[in-house]
Write an enzyme that holds these catalytic residues in place. Structure first.
Site: not given
Length: 286
Positions: A11, A196, A229, A238
């Site tokens: 990610d 998350h 994303c 993140n």
């Protein structure tokens, strides 16, 4: 004790402009393991034209160190991805179902209901499988996501016995009160939960603490705080593994991780990407 699932190699890298060589990705993973990470989302088995950063997933999995107690997770979105993941030798798969139909179409080319149908097929494949409910707090195209919508997805997913369900604030719009509410509602279903968070609006760490206080003891994070994303406009990184670990250790919560090693790895991956990573801890160390 909190389990931190490292998601930087997947990610994190998937939203960065620089396409790193396979050996650098493997080095990133190895450094994470050396810092104490034991569960790691290493790759995504997705179309290379859509996410070119993950085009070498099989090569990465062929080169990662295999150590006792280490679990490698592969992200899958469909049957083709699942077949690739199984052939590549991952230890666990993670399937994403997006909570809003519009975002699901843009991210995966399916509705939420169609993605759930794929989830049931993935969960039946005989490998430990977790489900991430993406955009659980809000969609970049349609706005707020009702709690009942997330609960309905989770209830459907439970029919296939997931290892755990992760609630993902994919675009970083959630706040602690929402986290507590959603964690309480999902906790009543009796399934292990993971959380998350993204730090797009500077609420990611507060949300992580709220999740912990609500009983969620497995948290995703990305060394360096990189990522986001690619199909969500203006999505940022993140929460950073090193910054989260510093916060947890300061609260007296164990992680089993080596904080200086994490910080050094965050700085290192930034140098490979040619950026200053969002993580703050590395900037405080000599």
């Amino acid at each position: 004790m909190v389990e931190i699932v490292e998601v930087g190699p997947r990610d994190g890298l998937q939203n960065e402009k620089v396409l790193l060589p396979t050996e650098v990705k493997v080095d990133y993973i190895t450094r994470a393991l050396d810092a104490g990470i034991r569960r790691l989302e290493a790759v995504a088995f997705v179309h290379p034209g859509r996410v070119p950063q993950m085009a070498d997933a099989e090569a990465v999995m062929a080169a990662v160190p295999r150590r006792p107690g280490v679990t490698y997770i592969g992200l899958v979105l469909n049957r083709r991805g699942l077949d690739r993941a199984l052939a590549a030798g991952v230890d666990e798969v993670n399937m994403v179902v997006v909570a809003s139909d519009e975002f699901s179409r843009r991210n995966q080319g399916t509705t939420t209901a169609e993605a759930l149908d794929v989830w049931h097929e993935v969960a039946a494949a005989g490998i430990p499988a977790s489900l991430t409910i993406a955009a659980a707090f809000g969609c970049p195209f349609t706005g707020a996501v009702p709690v009942d919508r997330v609960l309905g997805i989770a209830a459907s997913a439970l029919q296939s016995g997931p290892r755990e369900i992760a609630i993902a604030d994919t675009i970083g719009v959630g706040v602690p009160t929402q986290v507590r509410t959603l964690a309480a509602e999902l906790g009543a279903l009796g399934v292990p939960l993971r959380a998350h968070f993204h730090n797009t609006r500077n609420t990611g760490y507060a949300n992580a603490v709220a999740a912990l206080e609500a009983g969620i003891t497995t948290l995703d994070a990305s060394i360096g705080g990189i990522g986001g994303c690619p199909f969500a406009p203006r999505a940022t990184g993140n929460i950073a593994t090193e910054d989260l670990t510093y916060l947890l250790h300061g609260m007296g919560v164990g992680t089993g991780l080596d904080l200086p090693a994490l910080a050094a790895t965050g700085t290192w991956i930034g140098s490979r990407l040619g950026i200053q990573v969002p993580a703050m801890l590395g900037r405080t160390l000599d």
